[in-house]
Design an enzyme around this catalytic site. Sequence first.
Site, PDB file in Angstrom:
ATOM      1  N   ASP A 104     -20.915  -5.683  -7.721  1.00  0.00           N
ATOM      2  CA  ASP A 104     -21.728  -5.382  -8.889  1.00  0.00           C
ATOM      3  C   ASP A 104     -22.516  -4.093  -8.609  1.00  0.00           C
ATOM      4  O   ASP A 104     -21.931  -3.106  -8.211  1.00  0.00           O
ATOM      5  CB  ASP A 104     -22.619  -6.592  -9.210  1.00  0.00           C
ATOM      6  CG  ASP A 104     -23.376  -6.471 -10.503  1.00  0.00           C
ATOM      7  OD1 ASP A 104     -22.791  -6.677 -11.578  1.00  0.00           O
ATOM      8  OD2 ASP A 104     -24.598  -6.173 -10.448  1.00  0.00           O
ATOM      9  N   TYR A 211     -31.002  -0.837 -14.132  1.00  0.00           N
ATOM     10  CA  TYR A 211     -30.266  -0.542 -15.360  1.00  0.00           C
ATOM     11  C   TYR A 211     -30.935   0.581 -16.140  1.00  0.00           C
ATOM     12  O   TYR A 211     -30.257   1.445 -16.711  1.00  0.00           O
ATOM     13  CB  TYR A 211     -30.177  -1.786 -16.233  1.00  0.00           C
ATOM     14  CG  TYR A 211     -29.195  -2.807 -15.740  1.00  0.00           C
ATOM     15  CD1 TYR A 211     -27.856  -2.725 -16.081  1.00  0.00           C
ATOM     16  CD2 TYR A 211     -29.596  -3.860 -14.916  1.00  0.00           C
ATOM     17  CE1 TYR A 211     -26.926  -3.664 -15.629  1.00  0.00           C
ATOM     18  CE2 TYR A 211     -28.683  -4.800 -14.457  1.00  0.00           C
ATOM     19  CZ  TYR A 211     -27.353  -4.699 -14.819  1.00  0.00           C
ATOM     20  OH  TYR A 211     -26.453  -5.618 -14.366  1.00  0.00           O
ATOM     21  N   HIS A 264     -16.675 -12.843 -12.267  1.00  0.00           N
ATOM     22  CA  HIS A 264     -17.483 -11.768 -11.675  1.00  0.00           C
ATOM     23  C   HIS A 264     -17.988 -12.138 -10.288  1.00  0.00           C
ATOM     24  O   HIS A 264     -18.261 -11.266  -9.470  1.00  0.00           O
ATOM     25  CB  HIS A 264     -18.664 -11.484 -12.604  1.00  0.00           C
ATOM     26  CG  HIS A 264     -19.466 -10.286 -12.227  1.00  0.00           C
ATOM     27  ND1 HIS A 264     -19.003  -9.003 -12.359  1.00  0.00           N
ATOM     28  CD2 HIS A 264     -20.728 -10.171 -11.713  1.00  0.00           C
ATOM     29  CE1 HIS A 264     -19.930  -8.142 -11.961  1.00  0.00           C
ATOM     30  NE2 HIS A 264     -20.981  -8.822 -11.557  1.00  0.00           N
TER      31      HIS A 264
END
Length: 292
Positions: A104, A211, A264
């Site tokens: 990730d 982010y 994921h």
Amino acid sequence: MAFPLEHHDIRTNGVTLHVAQCGPANGPLVVLLHGFPEFWYSWRHQIMELAAAGYRVWVPDQRGYNRSEKPAGISAYQLKQLGADVLGLLDAAGVAQAAVVGHDWGGIVAWWLAVWHPERISRAAILNVPHPAVLGQAARKVPRQLLKSWYVFFFQLPWLPEWLFRRRQFRFGRGVLRGTSRAGTFSSEDLVRYVAAWNQPGALTSMINWYRAGLCQPSRTGRVSIPLLLLWGKQDAFLEPRLAAFSLQQCAQGQLVYFEQATHWLHQEEPAAVNRHLLDFLRLGLPVSFPI
């Protein structure tokens, strides 16, 4: 031989990171980098296996997470800073080169290191995150990806993402982990540990600032020259599998292995297969492909 799990605080690039360590002191260094919304514990199935194989394993809580320092401001979480943290860890370990494994957001840091500092990274293994240039073009290359990326835009809002994540004893965060993984991947005990990490002062804003900083950065980066292994769970709720194939085109010495039934969180769902691929890659170079 079993090695103890050690916990250290290490100064690097102007911040102090908590780093779990395991394995022989003189073993080749492997750095494992977690993603969002995790911490060092997400590599619990890999740490002992790699240590038993003779590697010295360092697993940091990356900046902003769990027990590591949480600098204020969005700019503190730009990719250049995140990569410099890892380079500082290599300096602290006293090694010129190390292998890096990232999942990730940890994978994005690993991509950056592989592109910009191949002299420090001997080889890289990346789990379920595309090359940054591919990620930047995802909406054009794979239109369905835009729908899957809704949360990236939501995280740009002030305070609201933190409020949603925290409310009702972090029900949202716990639900994301369990709702996007195979049944049984995250036990109740695991989630207690995750909630404790999220509940560290300042952690939520710092985690989400990755982010906020990431969307403001240019996505174009160069090709990868070092050996690279890309592992990808095809049932990923956040990223389209085709992004992995596009990412492989950015690698001079790359190999892609798909996990047909993994999500994921593949290193926690299929640790035996993931560990086998990682060990083959670290020991012998690029592994031959075999069924999952």
